[in-house]
Design a protein around this motif. Structure first.
Motif, PDB file in Angstrom:
ATOM      1  N   VAL A  21       0.848  -1.204   0.000  1.00  0.00           N
ATOM      2  CA  VAL A  21       0.000   0.000   0.000  1.00  0.00           C
ATOM      3  C   VAL A  21       0.878   1.246   0.000  1.00  0.00           C
ATOM      4  CG1 VAL A  21      -1.707   1.311   1.316  1.00  0.00           C
ATOM      5  CG2 VAL A  21      -1.915  -1.180   1.143  1.00  0.00           C
ATOM      6  N   THR A  22       1.949   1.214   0.787  1.00  0.00           N
ATOM      7  CA  THR A  22       2.869   2.361   0.856  1.00  0.00           C
ATOM      8  C   THR A  22       3.506   2.648  -0.495  1.00  0.00           C
ATOM      9  OG1 THR A  22       3.382   1.886   3.173  1.00  0.00           O
ATOM     10  CG2 THR A  22       4.950   3.256   1.971  1.00  0.00           C
ATOM     11  N   SER A  23       4.051   1.610  -1.142  1.00  0.00           N
ATOM     12  CA  SER A  23       4.745   1.823  -2.417  1.00  0.00           C
ATOM     13  C   SER A  23       3.787   2.284  -3.511  1.00  0.00           C
ATOM     14  CB  SER A  23       5.473   0.547  -2.851  1.00  0.00           C
ATOM     15  OG  SER A  23       4.561  -0.510  -3.101  1.00  0.00           O
ATOM     16  N   ILE A  24       2.560   1.771  -3.494  1.00  0.00           N
ATOM     17  CA  ILE A  24       1.595   2.182  -4.510  1.00  0.00           C
ATOM     18  C   ILE A  24       1.186   3.635  -4.309  1.00  0.00           C
ATOM     19  CG2 ILE A  24      -0.770   1.857  -5.356  1.00  0.00           C
ATOM     20  CD1 ILE A  24      -0.398  -1.142  -4.897  1.00  0.00           C
ATOM     21  N   ILE A  25       0.846   4.015  -3.074  1.00  0.00           N
ATOM     22  CA  ILE A  25       0.414   5.391  -2.810  1.00  0.00           C
ATOM     23  C   ILE A  25       1.532   6.383  -3.115  1.00  0.00           C
ATOM     24  CG2 ILE A  25      -0.286   7.011  -0.999  1.00  0.00           C
ATOM     25  CD1 ILE A  25      -1.818   4.719   0.313  1.00  0.00           C
ATOM     26  N   MET A  26       2.737   6.089  -2.616  1.00  0.00           N
ATOM     27  CA  MET A  26       3.867   6.984  -2.884  1.00  0.00           C
ATOM     28  C   MET A  26       4.181   7.052  -4.370  1.00  0.00           C
ATOM     29  SD  MET A  26       6.678   6.369   0.107  1.00  0.00           S
ATOM     30  CE  MET A  26       7.791   7.439  -0.808  1.00  0.00           C
ATOM     31  N   GLY A  27       4.182   5.886  -5.032  1.00  0.00           N
ATOM     32  CA  GLY A  27       4.487   5.847  -6.463  1.00  0.00           C
ATOM     33  C   GLY A  27       3.488   6.624  -7.284  1.00  0.00           C
ATOM     34  N   VAL A  28       2.198   6.465  -6.979  1.00  0.00           N
ATOM     35  CA  VAL A  28       1.158   7.182  -7.719  1.00  0.00           C
ATOM     36  C   VAL A  28       1.304   8.698  -7.515  1.00  0.00           C
ATOM     37  CG1 VAL A  28      -1.325   7.670  -7.762  1.00  0.00           C
ATOM     38  CG2 VAL A  28      -0.514   5.304  -7.800  1.00  0.00           C
ATOM     39  N   LEU A  29       1.545   9.115  -6.273  1.00  0.00           N
ATOM     40  CA  LEU A  29       1.729  10.548  -5.998  1.00  0.00           C
ATOM     41  C   LEU A  29       2.912  11.105  -6.792  1.00  0.00           C
ATOM     42  CD1 LEU A  29       1.091  10.743  -2.132  1.00  0.00           C
ATOM     43  CD2 LEU A  29      -0.326  11.713  -3.957  1.00  0.00           C
ATOM     44  N   LEU A  30       4.039  10.369  -6.784  1.00  0.00           N
ATOM     45  CA  LEU A  30       5.224  10.835  -7.509  1.00  0.00           C
ATOM     46  C   LEU A  30       5.007  10.784  -9.014  1.00  0.00           C
ATOM     47  CD1 LEU A  30       8.100   9.241  -5.385  1.00  0.00           C
ATOM     48  CD2 LEU A  30       7.350  11.620  -5.433  1.00  0.00           C
ATOM     49  N   SER A  31       4.254   9.796  -9.491  1.00  0.00           N
ATOM     50  CA  SER A  31       3.943   9.717 -10.918  1.00  0.00           C
ATOM     51  C   SER A  31       3.174  10.957 -11.367  1.00  0.00           C
ATOM     52  CB  SER A  31       3.128   8.456 -11.210  1.00  0.00           C
ATOM     53  OG  SER A  31       2.772   8.393 -12.572  1.00  0.00           O
ATOM     54  N   VAL A  32       2.177  11.342 -10.591  1.00  0.00           N
ATOM     55  CA  VAL A  32       1.379  12.527 -10.932  1.00  0.00           C
ATOM     56  C   VAL A  32       2.214  13.797 -10.783  1.00  0.00           C
ATOM     57  CG1 VAL A  32      -0.624  13.900 -10.262  1.00  0.00           C
ATOM     58  CG2 VAL A  32      -0.795  11.407 -10.327  1.00  0.00           C
ATOM     59  N   VAL A  33       2.984  13.888  -9.686  1.00  0.00           N
ATOM     60  CA  VAL A  33       3.783  15.091  -9.426  1.00  0.00           C
ATOM     61  C   VAL A  33       4.840  15.291 -10.504  1.00  0.00           C
ATOM     62  CG1 VAL A  33       5.555  16.046  -7.898  1.00  0.00           C
ATOM     63  CG2 VAL A  33       3.422  15.196  -6.938  1.00  0.00           C
ATOM     64  N   PHE A  34       5.649  14.255 -10.758  1.00  0.00           N
ATOM     65  CA  PHE A  34       6.711  14.401 -11.749  1.00  0.00           C
ATOM     66  C   PHE A  34       6.143  14.459 -13.171  1.00  0.00           C
ATOM     67  CE2 PHE A  34       9.479  12.854  -8.281  1.00  0.00           C
ATOM     68  CZ  PHE A  34      10.465  13.810  -8.356  1.00  0.00           C
ATOM     69  N   GLY A  35       5.010  13.817 -13.393  1.00  0.00           N
ATOM     70  CA  GLY A  35       4.361  13.934 -14.697  1.00  0.00           C
ATOM     71  C   GLY A  35       3.917  15.358 -14.970  1.00  0.00           C
ATOM     72  N   ALA A  36       3.243  15.979 -14.001  1.00  0.00           N
ATOM     73  CA  ALA A  36       2.782  17.365 -14.163  1.00  0.00           C
ATOM     74  C   ALA A  36       3.961  18.322 -14.273  1.00  0.00           C
ATOM     75  CB  ALA A  36       1.885  17.753 -12.992  1.00  0.00           C
ATOM     76  N   ALA A  37       4.977  18.122 -13.418  1.00  0.00           N
ATOM     77  CA  ALA A  37       6.141  19.007 -13.443  1.00  0.00           C
ATOM     78  C   ALA A  37       6.890  18.904 -14.763  1.00  0.00           C
ATOM     79  CB  ALA A  37       7.073  18.665 -12.275  1.00  0.00           C
ATOM     80  N   ASN A  38       7.059  17.684 -15.273  1.00  0.00           N
ATOM     81  CA  ASN A  38       7.756  17.519 -16.545  1.00  0.00           C
ATOM     82  C   ASN A  38       6.928  18.004 -17.724  1.00  0.00           C
ATOM     83  OD1 ASN A  38      10.525  16.210 -16.861  1.00  0.00           O
ATOM     84  ND2 ASN A  38       9.683  15.096 -15.138  1.00  0.00           N
ATOM     85  N   ALA A  39       5.599  17.895 -17.627  1.00  0.00           N
ATOM     86  CA  ALA A  39       4.748  18.457 -18.675  1.00  0.00           C
ATOM     87  C   ALA A  39       4.957  19.962 -18.758  1.00  0.00           C
ATOM     88  CB  ALA A  39       3.284  18.135 -18.395  1.00  0.00           C
ATOM     89  N   TYR A  40       4.952  20.610 -17.618  1.00  0.00           N
ATOM     90  CA  TYR A  40       5.169  22.062 -17.570  1.00  0.00           C
ATOM     91  C   TYR A  40       6.557  22.420 -18.091  1.00  0.00           C
ATOM     92  CZ  TYR A  40       5.725  26.746 -15.551  1.00  0.00           C
ATOM     93  OH  TYR A  40       5.957  28.088 -15.374  1.00  0.00           O
ATOM     94  N   LEU A  41       7.569  21.681 -17.633  1.00  0.00           N
ATOM     95  CA  LEU A  41       8.937  21.959 -18.068  1.00  0.00           C
ATOM     96  C   LEU A  41       9.107  21.725 -19.564  1.00  0.00           C
ATOM     97  CD1 LEU A  41      11.927  22.547 -17.174  1.00  0.00           C
ATOM     98  CD2 LEU A  41      12.209  20.074 -17.059  1.00  0.00           C
ATOM     99  N   GLY A  42       8.599  20.595 -20.056  1.00  0.00           N
ATOM    100  CA  GLY A  42       8.748  20.271 -21.474  1.00  0.00           C
ATOM    101  C   GLY A  42       8.058  21.264 -22.379  1.00  0.00           C
ATOM    102  N   LEU A  43       6.910  21.770 -21.961  1.00  0.00           N
ATOM    103  CA  LEU A  43       6.193  22.762 -22.764  1.00  0.00           C
ATOM    104  C   LEU A  43       6.906  24.112 -22.753  1.00  0.00           C
ATOM    105  CD1 LEU A  43       2.582  21.790 -21.693  1.00  0.00           C
ATOM    106  CD2 LEU A  43       3.518  21.619 -24.008  1.00  0.00           C
ATOM    107  N   ARG A  44       7.706  24.350 -21.714  1.00  0.00           N
ATOM    108  CA  ARG A  44       8.459  25.607 -21.635  1.00  0.00           C
ATOM    109  C   ARG A  44       9.757  25.543 -22.418  1.00  0.00           C
ATOM    110  NH1 ARG A  44       8.792  29.575 -16.749  1.00  0.00           N
ATOM    111  NH2 ARG A  44      10.310  30.199 -18.275  1.00  0.00           N
ATOM    112  N   VAL A  45      10.539  24.484 -22.193  1.00  0.00           N
ATOM    113  CA  VAL A  45      11.892  24.458 -22.746  1.00  0.00           C
ATOM    114  C   VAL A  45      12.117  23.345 -23.759  1.00  0.00           C
ATOM    115  CG1 VAL A  45      12.766  25.460 -20.616  1.00  0.00           C
ATOM    116  CG2 VAL A  45      12.867  23.001 -20.923  1.00  0.00           C
ATOM    117  N   GLY A  46      11.110  22.504 -24.008  1.00  0.00           N
ATOM    118  CA  GLY A  46      11.265  21.454 -25.002  1.00  0.00           C
ATOM    119  C   GLY A  46      12.084  20.275 -24.546  1.00  0.00           C
ATOM    120  N   MET A  47      12.358  20.167 -23.239  1.00  0.00           N
ATOM    121  CA  MET A  47      13.145  19.054 -22.711  1.00  0.00           C
ATOM    122  C   MET A  47      12.521  18.588 -21.402  1.00  0.00           C
ATOM    123  SD  MET A  47      16.980  20.614 -23.250  1.00  0.00           S
ATOM    124  CE  MET A  47      17.824  19.110 -22.767  1.00  0.00           C
TER     125      MET A  47
END
Length: 639
Positions: A21-47
């Motif tokens: 339960v711990t690994s799934i909850i933490m993993g899902v949170l990080l998946s959403v967090v890093f996914g959103a952050a990288n979407a924002y970064l990639g749309l800004r700088v293309g990387m």
């Protein structure tokens, strides 16, 4: 060849917690967090940047330090789930914003959340499923041949954590510092986020942004890649723009609608960049992607042939825990079902021919991506070139079969999106499985973890794209979306033929020249396309990294200093991305004006620029504080 003597860190006969339960909850949170952050970064700088190592460090910080659990395989599942979000976001933002750009031009309506989610989900799941039969062939049989740099590095970080060497506080500190800086710059607007220096009598301009995430990209990429991008920006803003203004002062040049001199007088160098340089940059990017693909063709052919040959004799006959994959019958059935869904679900604008293209090209590029990241690392994986090749072929096939106009263009971008996501996820899955192989993880559980991460990120990516588009719009100064703009131009060029081809071919010619003189063409082309201020900020990060690389310290100590900087910068990227999402939310609801202090305090441009320089200096000092000036342990002694 398979290394018969290899023994993982956790033996096959030892059973330890993995999917909890711990690994799934933490993993899902990080998946959403890093996914959103990288979407924002990639749309800004293309990387985008890899999330595996920061996710692993955060997992260790929570599981080992806070929860007092000694479970390295549980931490590995967290990074497996978490990194899937970053890879899915990378594939999605390189293509899907094209649909929003067409909607802004009135050619079609915006894609629905269901459409975006299904495209992202199907691409991500296919990427995972295509990789299942390849694992034994590429990860096990080729152990010792394919190094999988990121996967091996992530395993080393997790092993260092077992010995007390990794520190999650560095990542969290980066997130906190960047969040504060970003909120001051773009939330309160107390200082300028960009400082530009123009010259009297000269149409060029130079300057820098001061954003933590942009500078962090430069630090992580290093001085060489940063310098190539900066060189492209210098060419655009200090050579091409002045030439356009000098020779075309009284000329109305398509796609501009007024005389070049008038455009420059009203909007400065940025107006010329917006009307002309973006097309030159797009031509350079397209040519760069094709060049990188052509250069990789011998390796691609060898890779695919080798993988198929390995697969023919790589059936897994072991019953060990560390050799158990998902049931191949379930995998094949899932691929068939997903193909039918792509074809029959009305929300996805793909025909039967398009579905066939997805399966054929998807499996091919998944195989290529999986093996190439093993050889050259994820950062050198020519996903853009694969996407460009797919779009060109798919658009031509669709046009030949009568699917033209907006319908054909939307179908082509949907096909390209799925395949781009397939290639990105396949590469990420390969690296994660390599990490698991070294640590002694159960492959089936990692593959299930990848699926969990893909589902979580797919459910979040549509809302993220809608939010960012509603706040600022794609193709703007805030969100340039370079790759998506490029994909849009390619499809329009094939379908309609109404692009300013002279500008596009100029960019392509620049890319060829750059390649001939031995400079990596893709980072240079991105530099040509993006504003020079953004490239300069990346260059500053590269110079900070160069200074730390040149330190006269012991090898082990210097590596720890540089790696601490990478962890801190990874945290800054995540922190700024999250605040960027928050500010977009505030902008949608009109709250951004309420917290804007620039007009309320009547801040002068001079004060804003000086304040911007001060904040940028603090950003650089914060990196040094958590890298150079942080006490590191060398041979269990503090230095």
């Amino acid at each position: 060849m398979e290394n018969k003597e290899f023994k993982p860190y956790v033996p096959a006969e030892k059973i330890t917690p993995e999917i909890t339960v711990t690994s799934i909850i933490m993993g899902v949170l990080l998946s959403v967090v890093f996914g959103a952050a990288n979407a924002y970064l990639g749309l800004r700088v293309g990387m985008t940047v890899s999330a595996s190592i920061p996710a692993a460090v955060i997992a260790m910080g929570v599981i080992r330090v806070l929860m007092r659990k000694n479970s390295i395989l549980e931490s590995n599942i967290v990074q497996t789930i978490g990194s899937a979000g970053e890879s899915l976001a990378a594939g999605a933002i390189f293509t899907l914003p094209a649909l929003f750009l067409w909607a802004a031009e009135g050619k079609t309506s915006k894609p629905s959340l269901i459409e975006i989610t299904l495209i992202a989900l199907i691409g991500g799941l296919l990427g995972v499923f295509f990789m299942v039969p390849l694992r034994n062939a590429l990860i096990v049989k080729e152990h010792g041949v394919l190094p999988y740099p990121e996967g091996t590095a992530c395993a080393e970080v997790l092993l260092a954590g077992e010995k007390g060497g990794a520190n999650a506080s560095t990542v969290f500190a980066g997130m906190g510092f960047a969040a504060v800086f970003k909120f001051i710059i773009d939330g309160l607007k107390l200082v300028a986020g960009e400082i530009t220096l123009a010259f009297k009598g000269f149409a060029g301009a130079i300057g820098t942004q001061i954003y933590p995430a942009v500078m962090s990209v430069g630090y992580i990429c290093g001085a060489r890649i940063s310098s190539y991008m900066f060189a492209g920006g210098v060419l655009s803003w200090l050579v091409i723009i002045p030439l356009i203004v000098l020779f075309g002062k009284d000329i109305i040049l398509y796609p501009g609608t007024s005389a070049i001199g008038e455009m420059f007088a009203e909007g400065g160098a940025s107006a010329i960049w917006s009307s002309y340089i973006r097309y030159i940059g797009a031509g350079a990017l397209a040519a760069g992607g094709i060049i990188s693909l052509i250069k990789s063709l011998p390796l691609i052919v060898k890779t695919f042939g080798g993988a198929m040959k390995s697969m023919s004799g790589a059936a897994n006959t072991s019953n060990d825990r560390t050799a158990r994959d998902m049931n191949i019958k379930v995998v094949i059935a899932a691929i068939i079902v997903l193909t039918i869904v792509v074809w029959l679900v009305p929300a996805i604008p793909v025909s039967l021919i398009g579905a066939a293209i997805i399966v054929v090209f998807g499996f091919f590029f998944a195989t290529v991506s999986s093996r190439m990241v093993g050889l050259v690392g994820s950062s050198n994986n020519p996903v853009s070139g694969m996407a460009i090749a797919t779009l060109l072929i798919a658009t031509l096939i669709l046009k030949f079969t009568g699917a033209t106009g907006v319908e054909g263009m939307c179908s082509a971008i949907a096909i390209g999106s799925v395949i781009c996501i397939v290639a990105a996820i396949a590469g990420d899955t390969s690296q994660d499985l390599k990490t698991g192989y070294l640590l002694g993880a159960t492959p089936k559980k990692q593959q299930i973890g990848e699926i969990v991460g893909v589902v979580a990120a797919a459910l979040a990516i549509g809302a993220t794209l809608y939010l960012l588009d509603s706040a600022w719009g794609f193709g703007t100064d805030q969100l340039a979306a370079p790759q998506a703009t490029l994909m849009k131009l390619i499809i329009e060029g094939v379908m309609e033929g109404n692009l300013p081809w002279t500008l596009v071919f100029i960019g392509a010619a620049i890319a060829v020249v750059v390649e001939l003189v031995g400079i990596p063409v893709l980072p240079f082309a991105i530099g040509v396309y993006l504003p020079v201020q953004l490239n300069a900020c990346i260059m500053v990060g590269g110079l900070v990294r160069l200074a730390l690389d040149k330190l006269r310290r012991g090898k082990e100590e210097k590596e720890k200093i540089v790696n601490n900087g990478i962890l801190f910068c990874s945290g800054m990227i995540a922190g700024e991305g999250l605040v960027g999402i928050l500010l977009a939310l505030l902008a949608v609801f009109g709250i951004d004006k309420a917290i804007d202090l620039s007009s309320k305090l009547n801040i002068s441009p001079l004060f804003a620029n000086v304040g911007g320089i001060v904040v940028f200096a603090l950003v650089i000092l914060s990196v040094l504080k958590f890298s150079l000036f942080k006490k590191v342990k060398v041979n269990n002694e503090e230095e």
